[in-house]
Write a protein that holds these residues in place. Structure first.
Motif, PDB file in Angstrom:
ATOM      1  N   TYR A  61      -2.738  -7.760  -2.042  1.00 28.74           N
ATOM      2  CA  TYR A  61      -1.907  -6.908  -2.887  1.00 28.74           C
ATOM      3  C   TYR A  61      -0.675  -6.424  -2.109  1.00 28.74           C
ATOM      4  CZ  TYR A  61      -0.277  -3.195  -5.914  1.00 28.74           C
ATOM      5  OH  TYR A  61       0.521  -2.405  -6.712  1.00 28.74           O
ATOM      6  N   VAL A  62      -0.903  -5.955  -0.885  1.00 30.54           N
ATOM      7  CA  VAL A  62       0.197  -5.431  -0.067  1.00 30.54           C
ATOM      8  C   VAL A  62       1.201  -6.525   0.246  1.00 30.54           C
ATOM      9  CG1 VAL A  62       0.789  -4.397   2.166  1.00 30.54           C
ATOM     10  CG2 VAL A  62      -1.173  -3.527   0.872  1.00 30.54           C
ATOM     11  N   LEU A  63       0.718  -7.713   0.589  1.00 27.15           N
ATOM     12  CA  LEU A  63       1.621  -8.834   0.881  1.00 27.15           C
ATOM     13  C   LEU A  63       2.553  -9.132  -0.288  1.00 27.15           C
ATOM     14  CD1 LEU A  63      -0.759 -11.290   2.736  1.00 27.15           C
ATOM     15  CD2 LEU A  63       1.381 -10.369   3.640  1.00 27.15           C
ATOM     16  N   HIS A  64       2.050  -8.979  -1.507  1.00 28.43           N
ATOM     17  CA  HIS A  64       2.841  -9.319  -2.688  1.00 28.43           C
ATOM     18  C   HIS A  64       3.650  -8.154  -3.261  1.00 28.43           C
ATOM     19  CE1 HIS A  64       0.156 -12.824  -2.612  1.00 28.43           C
ATOM     20  NE2 HIS A  64       1.199 -13.434  -3.132  1.00 28.43           N
ATOM     21  N   HIS A  65       3.378  -6.934  -2.851  1.00 25.42           N
ATOM     22  CA  HIS A  65       4.055  -5.786  -3.459  1.00 25.42           C
ATOM     23  C   HIS A  65       4.797  -4.880  -2.479  1.00 25.42           C
ATOM     24  CE1 HIS A  65       1.065  -6.958  -6.498  1.00 25.42           C
ATOM     25  NE2 HIS A  65       1.983  -6.566  -7.351  1.00 25.42           N
ATOM     26  N   ALA A  66       4.693  -5.115  -1.197  1.00 27.21           N
ATOM     27  CA  ALA A  66       5.318  -4.241  -0.204  1.00 27.21           C
ATOM     28  C   ALA A  66       6.836  -4.357  -0.226  1.00 27.21           C
ATOM     29  CB  ALA A  66       4.802  -4.568   1.188  1.00 27.21           C
ATOM     30  N   CYS A 116       1.570   0.601  -0.323  1.00 22.42           N
ATOM     31  CA  CYS A 116       2.921   0.193  -0.726  1.00 22.42           C
ATOM     32  C   CYS A 116       3.801   1.393  -1.058  1.00 22.42           C
ATOM     33  CB  CYS A 116       2.852  -0.772  -1.903  1.00 22.42           C
ATOM     34  SG  CYS A 116       2.181  -2.391  -1.446  1.00 22.42           S
ATOM     35  N   LYS A 117       3.243   2.383  -1.720  1.00 13.69           N
ATOM     36  CA  LYS A 117       4.024   3.571  -2.079  1.00 13.69           C
ATOM     37  C   LYS A 117       4.428   4.358  -0.841  1.00 13.69           C
ATOM     38  CE  LYS A 117       4.144   7.678  -5.042  1.00 13.69           C
ATOM     39  NZ  LYS A 117       5.333   8.109  -4.390  1.00 13.69           N
ATOM     40  N   LEU A 118       3.490   4.556   0.080  1.00  7.08           N
ATOM     41  CA  LEU A 118       3.818   5.290   1.297  1.00  7.08           C
ATOM     42  C   LEU A 118       4.854   4.534   2.120  1.00  7.08           C
ATOM     43  CD1 LEU A 118       3.443   7.692   3.166  1.00  7.08           C
ATOM     44  CD2 LEU A 118       1.486   6.499   4.185  1.00  7.08           C
ATOM     45  N   ALA A 119       4.715   3.211   2.204  1.00 10.35           N
ATOM     46  CA  ALA A 119       5.695   2.408   2.943  1.00 10.35           C
ATOM     47  C   ALA A 119       7.092   2.588   2.353  1.00 10.35           C
ATOM     48  CB  ALA A 119       5.301   0.938   2.936  1.00 10.35           C
ATOM     49  N   LEU A 120       7.184   2.612   1.047  1.00  7.64           N
ATOM     50  CA  LEU A 120       8.468   2.806   0.378  1.00  7.64           C
ATOM     51  C   LEU A 120       8.997   4.221   0.594  1.00  7.64           C
ATOM     52  CD1 LEU A 120      10.602   1.547  -1.523  1.00  7.64           C
ATOM     53  CD2 LEU A 120       9.230   2.402  -3.439  1.00  7.64           C
ATOM     54  N   LEU A 152       7.751  -1.978   8.714  1.00  7.13           N
ATOM     55  CA  LEU A 152       6.637  -2.907   8.874  1.00  7.13           C
ATOM     56  C   LEU A 152       5.341  -2.207   8.475  1.00  7.13           C
ATOM     57  CD1 LEU A 152       5.520  -5.659  10.030  1.00  7.13           C
ATOM     58  CD2 LEU A 152       5.245  -4.439  12.209  1.00  7.13           C
ATOM     59  N   ILE A 153       4.472  -2.951   7.811  1.00  5.96           N
ATOM     60  CA  ILE A 153       3.113  -2.503   7.524  1.00  5.96           C
ATOM     61  C   ILE A 153       2.180  -3.396   8.327  1.00  5.96           C
ATOM     62  CG2 ILE A 153       1.284  -2.293   5.790  1.00  5.96           C
ATOM     63  CD1 ILE A 153       3.546  -2.053   3.665  1.00  5.96           C
ATOM     64  N   ILE A 154       1.256  -2.780   9.049  1.00  4.77           N
ATOM     65  CA  ILE A 154       0.222  -3.542   9.742  1.00  4.77           C
ATOM     66  C   ILE A 154      -1.092  -3.235   9.040  1.00  4.77           C
ATOM     67  CG2 ILE A 154      -1.016  -3.927  11.908  1.00  4.77           C
ATOM     68  CD1 ILE A 154       1.528  -3.121  13.401  1.00  4.77           C
ATOM     69  N   ILE A 155      -1.790  -4.300   8.644  1.00  2.00           N
ATOM     70  CA  ILE A 155      -3.013  -4.151   7.870  1.00  2.00           C
ATOM     71  C   ILE A 155      -4.013  -5.221   8.284  1.00  2.00           C
ATOM     72  CG2 ILE A 155      -2.120  -5.582   5.984  1.00  2.00           C
ATOM     73  CD1 ILE A 155      -3.607  -3.740   4.026  1.00  2.00           C
TER      74      ILE A 155
END
Length: 167
Positions: free
Chosen positions: A144-149, A112-116, A122-125
């Motif tokens: 976690y990523v789904l809820h905080h990205a 999440c931090k790197l995405a920000l 888009l994040i693919i996980i």
């Protein structure tokens, strides 16, 4: 549509499939791709039995055991960096502007931090499909990523070994 795609890879069986799908989407949208691998010494398969000695509150560590653990840890970091370099090179050879990062710590927070910071669109996980008590005890990075990205998230379900049924 997408200009920057962050791809979180964990070196599981599903990672190659996630990588291939990410390259396909990046090419289709002419997006740049950032590959990310997070090492965590507190998660399987990195957990070392040296720190799990039973019978004591404060485990004793001898120098030899600690040095061996550090040696194995450094080998793992180098092995994973080589893997990330290889994937990055493959993507570049397929025409996708690609970079990679390897970090250590809590995977969900780092993603999440790197995405920000990188301003990903888009994040693919991958998603292993843990539910119930397994998710509670082991956690779920994808959840976690789904809820905080700070951006959209595409989860790719892990493979399951289902028996083939003849009809």
């Amino acid at each position: 549509m997408f200009n920057k795609i962050l791809v979180a890879l964990d070196n599981s069986e599903t990672s190659q499939y996630i990588f291939e799908q990410s390259v396909f989407l990046s090419k289709a949208t002419n997006a740049s791709m950032m590959l990310l691998h997070v090492l965590s010494p507190l998660e399987d398969p990195y957990l070392n039995p040296v720190f799990l000695q039973s019978g004591t509150i404060y485990p004793t560590l001898n120098t030899e055991a600690m040095n061996k653990y550090i040696e194995i840890w450094n080998e793992l970091k180098e092995e994973r960096l080589t893997w990330m370099r290889s994937l990055s090179k493959q993507a570049v050879n397929m025409g996708v502007n690609t970079d990679f990062v390897q970090d250590m710590g809590d995977a969900g927070r780092i993603i999440c931090k790197l995405a920000l910071d990188w301003q990903a669109d888009l994040i693919i996980i991958g998603r292993r499909g843990r539910t119930g008590i397994n998710e509670l005890l082991l956690g779920s990075v994808s959840n976690y990523v789904l809820h905080h990205a700070s951006c959209s998230v595409l989860t790719i379900q892990g493979f399951t070994s289902l028996p083939l049924v003849n009809t």
